[in-house]
Design a protein around this motif. Structure first.
Motif, mmCIF file in Angstrom:
data_model
loop_
_atom_site.group_PDB
_atom_site.id
_atom_site.type_symbol
_atom_site.label_atom_id
_atom_site.label_comp_id
_atom_site.label_asym_id
_atom_site.label_seq_id
_atom_site.Cartn_x
_atom_site.Cartn_y
_atom_site.Cartn_z
ATOM 1 N N LEU A 147 0.822 -1.200 0.000
ATOM 2 C CA LEU A 147 0.000 0.000 0.000
ATOM 3 C C LEU A 147 0.864 1.261 0.000
ATOM 4 C CD1 LEU A 147 -2.755 -0.864 2.650
ATOM 5 C CD2 LEU A 147 -2.743 -1.381 0.200
ATOM 6 N N CYS A 148 0.240 2.373 -0.295
ATOM 7 C CA CYS A 148 0.927 3.667 -0.191
ATOM 8 C C CYS A 148 1.392 3.887 1.246
ATOM 9 C CB CYS A 148 -0.018 4.802 -0.604
ATOM 10 S SG CYS A 148 -0.469 4.806 -2.347
ATOM 11 N N GLU A 149 2.548 4.506 1.383
ATOM 12 C CA GLU A 149 3.127 4.855 2.680
ATOM 13 C C GLU A 149 3.537 3.642 3.518
ATOM 14 O OE1 GLU A 149 0.550 7.545 4.720
ATOM 15 O OE2 GLU A 149 0.562 9.028 3.120
ATOM 16 N N SER A 150 3.707 2.505 2.873
ATOM 17 C CA SER A 150 4.201 1.327 3.598
ATOM 18 C C SER A 150 5.713 1.348 3.731
ATOM 19 C CB SER A 150 3.754 0.043 2.886
ATOM 20 O OG SER A 150 4.270 0.002 1.557
ATOM 21 N N GLY A 151 6.384 2.198 2.926
ATOM 22 C CA GLY A 151 7.834 2.322 3.016
ATOM 23 C C GLY A 151 8.590 1.683 1.868
ATOM 24 N N LYS A 152 7.902 1.340 0.786
ATOM 25 C CA LYS A 152 8.552 0.679 -0.353
ATOM 26 C C LYS A 152 9.660 1.528 -0.967
ATOM 27 C CE LYS A 152 5.097 0.196 -3.064
ATOM 28 N NZ LYS A 152 4.317 1.208 -2.313
ATOM 29 N N THR A 153 9.346 2.799 -1.233
ATOM 30 C CA THR A 153 10.307 3.662 -1.922
ATOM 31 C C THR A 153 11.537 3.943 -1.046
ATOM 32 O OG1 THR A 153 8.517 4.688 -3.179
ATOM 33 C CG2 THR A 153 10.608 5.865 -3.117
ATOM 34 N N LEU A 154 11.331 4.043 0.258
ATOM 35 C CA LEU A 154 12.464 4.225 1.157
ATOM 36 C C LEU A 154 13.348 2.985 1.171
ATOM 37 C CD1 LEU A 154 13.930 6.044 3.117
ATOM 38 C CD2 LEU A 154 12.404 5.217 4.945
ATOM 39 N N ILE A 155 12.741 1.828 1.150
ATOM 40 C CA ILE A 155 13.504 0.573 1.062
ATOM 41 C C ILE A 155 14.273 0.535 -0.248
ATOM 42 C CG2 ILE A 155 13.266 -1.928 0.779
ATOM 43 C CD1 ILE A 155 10.898 -1.786 2.734
ATOM 44 N N PHE A 156 13.607 0.920 -1.335
ATOM 45 C CA PHE A 156 14.248 0.956 -2.645
ATOM 46 C C PHE A 156 15.486 1.853 -2.617
ATOM 47 C CE2 PHE A 156 14.827 3.017 -6.761
ATOM 48 C CZ PHE A 156 14.850 1.948 -7.639
ATOM 49 N N SER A 157 15.354 3.058 -2.066
ATOM 50 C CA SER A 157 16.483 3.995 -2.058
ATOM 51 C C SER A 157 17.609 3.526 -1.141
ATOM 52 C CB SER A 157 16.005 5.391 -1.639
ATOM 53 O OG SER A 157 15.524 5.377 -0.312
ATOM 54 N N GLN A 158 17.265 2.865 -0.035
ATOM 55 C CA GLN A 158 18.295 2.331 0.859
ATOM 56 C C GLN A 158 19.099 1.228 0.169
ATOM 57 O OE1 GLN A 158 19.256 3.543 3.622
ATOM 58 N NE2 GLN A 158 17.594 4.146 5.006
ATOM 59 N N LEU A 159 18.423 0.418 -0.616
ATOM 60 C CA LEU A 159 19.106 -0.680 -1.311
ATOM 61 C C LEU A 159 19.899 -0.196 -2.524
ATOM 62 C CD1 LEU A 159 16.343 -3.455 -1.243
ATOM 63 C CD2 LEU A 159 18.434 -3.383 0.127
ATOM 64 N N ILE A 160 19.313 0.706 -3.305
ATOM 65 C CA ILE A 160 19.941 1.133 -4.562
ATOM 66 C C ILE A 160 20.946 2.260 -4.335
ATOM 67 C CG2 ILE A 160 19.538 2.086 -6.864
ATOM 68 C CD1 ILE A 160 18.588 -0.797 -6.529
ATOM 69 N N TYR A 161 20.574 3.262 -3.536
ATOM 70 C CA TYR A 161 21.422 4.447 -3.373
ATOM 71 C C TYR A 161 22.182 4.469 -2.038
ATOM 72 C CZ TYR A 161 18.366 5.918 -7.178
ATOM 73 O OH TYR A 161 17.667 5.976 -8.365
ATOM 74 N N LYS A 162 21.925 3.458 -1.184
ATOM 75 C CA LYS A 162 22.612 3.351 0.119
ATOM 76 C C LYS A 162 22.321 4.542 1.028
ATOM 77 C CE LYS A 162 24.611 -0.162 -1.852
ATOM 78 N NZ LYS A 162 24.057 -1.510 -1.687
ATOM 79 N N LYS A 163 21.185 5.163 0.839
ATOM 80 C CA LYS A 163 20.810 6.285 1.695
ATOM 81 C C LYS A 163 19.307 6.506 1.602
ATOM 82 C CE LYS A 163 21.591 9.830 -1.852
ATOM 83 N NZ LYS A 163 22.292 11.099 -2.202
ATOM 84 N N THR A 221 4.020 9.902 -2.573
ATOM 85 C CA THR A 221 3.161 9.000 -3.340
ATOM 86 C C THR A 221 3.373 9.210 -4.831
ATOM 87 O OG1 THR A 221 1.498 9.000 -1.591
ATOM 88 C CG2 THR A 221 0.796 8.270 -3.760
ATOM 89 N N SER A 222 3.774 8.140 -5.508
ATOM 90 C CA SER A 222 4.112 8.241 -6.927
ATOM 91 C C SER A 222 3.110 7.484 -7.778
ATOM 92 C CB SER A 222 5.521 7.690 -7.166
ATOM 93 O OG SER A 222 5.829 7.691 -8.545
ATOM 94 N N MET A 223 2.956 7.915 -9.010
ATOM 95 C CA MET A 223 2.069 7.258 -9.960
ATOM 96 C C MET A 223 2.854 6.486 -11.015
ATOM 97 S SD MET A 223 -0.917 8.059 -8.799
ATOM 98 C CE MET A 223 -2.141 7.871 -10.097
ATOM 99 N N LYS A 224 4.160 6.332 -10.798
ATOM 100 C CA LYS A 224 4.984 5.535 -11.710
ATOM 101 C C LYS A 224 6.002 4.735 -10.906
ATOM 102 C CE LYS A 224 8.270 7.136 -14.056
ATOM 103 N NZ LYS A 224 9.094 7.815 -15.092
ATOM 104 N N GLU A 225 6.573 3.732 -11.547
ATOM 105 C CA GLU A 225 7.484 2.836 -10.862
ATOM 106 C C GLU A 225 8.889 3.417 -10.765
ATOM 107 O OE1 GLU A 225 7.943 1.420 -15.155
ATOM 108 O OE2 GLU A 225 6.897 2.912 -13.954
ATOM 109 N N ASN A 226 9.671 2.886 -9.818
ATOM 110 C CA ASN A 226 11.103 3.154 -9.744
ATOM 111 C C ASN A 226 11.829 1.849 -10.057
ATOM 112 O OD1 ASN A 226 11.035 5.947 -8.696
ATOM 113 N ND2 ASN A 226 10.127 5.008 -6.884
ATOM 114 N N VAL A 227 12.839 1.923 -10.898
ATOM 115 C CA VAL A 227 13.570 0.724 -11.311
ATOM 116 C C VAL A 227 15.065 0.944 -11.096
ATOM 117 C CG1 VAL A 227 14.069 -0.872 -13.205
ATOM 118 C CG2 VAL A 227 11.811 0.211 -13.044
ATOM 119 N N GLY A 228 15.724 -0.028 -10.490
ATOM 120 C CA GLY A 228 17.164 0.054 -10.269
ATOM 121 C C GLY A 228 17.800 -1.322 -10.332
ATOM 122 N N VAL A 229 19.108 -1.354 -10.425
ATOM 123 C CA VAL A 229 19.857 -2.611 -10.502
ATOM 124 C C VAL A 229 20.580 -2.832 -9.184
ATOM 125 C CG1 VAL A 229 21.696 -3.873 -11.671
ATOM 126 C CG2 VAL A 229 20.135 -2.436 -12.989
#
Length: 259
Positions: free
Chosen positions: A67-83, A89-97
């Protein structure tokens, strides 16, 4: 009239001619057919293994859903950008390697949680998913449990997910809150809610199926209350995390095993 001598055959004592005939290979054509069948089976098995392995290799995606505000994007940034990166709330996906030591790269997809677009984006990536991380807010679960269960039910009962059998991690985020519930408690709460939801969904699908339009899909084992362990087509695990404090060790260990 000259009487011809009769031929006596003793089944327990084969004649010399019978012994010679027994030494001659019989049914050469049938043997060739049998050998050909074996070769075809071996070739088919080899092709199946090759296609299966190729499919496993091509599925290198990890979908972060929730769901929104569950913390997905923060987890994504911690894993991909290390910070931690400020998110909204976004209406499009974030993709990283994401590089996994000794395992190669995984494609991490942060699927938007907004109910208007999340299914469309999930449909775009679910076929390449090697794993699915369902992120939930451990602190607000009581308030959101119905919405969480409905979305989780949709993901787990998806025909592509059931067919491809990606590994599933239900990540109980925001464990840094003092009143956050632990993974075992959350699992129990979700199983009760999913049991109620499954009964509702099954009744609705059966009503539609009577008209011949749609076949019902039963999630779990019939005749007993819902348990995640009864979804035999999927391996589902629970783990704790706190993206805000960068405590993602359980997630990182799971990603290492999945990769």
């Amino acid at each position: 009239m000259v009487q011809q001598p009769s031929l006596l055959v003793n089944p327990t004592e084969p004649s010399e001619e019978d012994e010679k005939l027994r030494l001659i290979p019989q049914d050469d054509e049938d043997q060739g057919i049998n050998l050909g069948s074996v070769d075809c089976m071996l070739a088919f098995t080899s092709i199946f293994i090759f296609v299966w392995r190729r499919g496993r290799v091509s599925r290198r995606g990890i979908c972060l859903v929730g769901l929104c505000e569950s913390g997905k994007t923060l987890i994504f940034s911690q894993l991909i950008y290390k910070k931690a990166v400020e998110s909204f709330t976004s209406m499009k996906e974030n993709v990283g390697v994401l590089d996994i030591a000794s395992k190669g790269a995984l494609k991490l997809i942060d699927v938007p949680g907004h109910e208007r677009v999340r299914q469309r984006f999930f449909d775009n990536y679910k076929n390449t998913a090697r794993g699915i991380v369902f992120v939930l807010d451990s602190f607000t679960l009581n308030k959101d449990v119905r919405d969480v269960a409905e979305y989780l039910y949709t993901v787990l009962s998806d025909p592509v997910v059931s067919s491809n059998r990606p590994q599933v991690l239900i990540l109980c985020n925001k464990q840094d809150h003092a009143l956050a519930k632990g993974p075992q408690v959350i699992q129990s709460i979700l199983e009760k809610e999913m049991n109620v939801l499954r009964n509702t969904q099954t009744n609705q699908l059966e009503a539609v199926a009577e008209g011949g339009n749609k076949k019902s899909f039963y999630l779990g084992q019939e005749g007993k209350n819902f348990e995640f362990a009864d979804i035999r087509s999927l391996r589902i695990e629970f783990a704790a995390a706190s993206a805000q404090t960068a405590d993602l060790e359980n997630l990182k260990k799971w990603l290492q095993l999945v990769a």
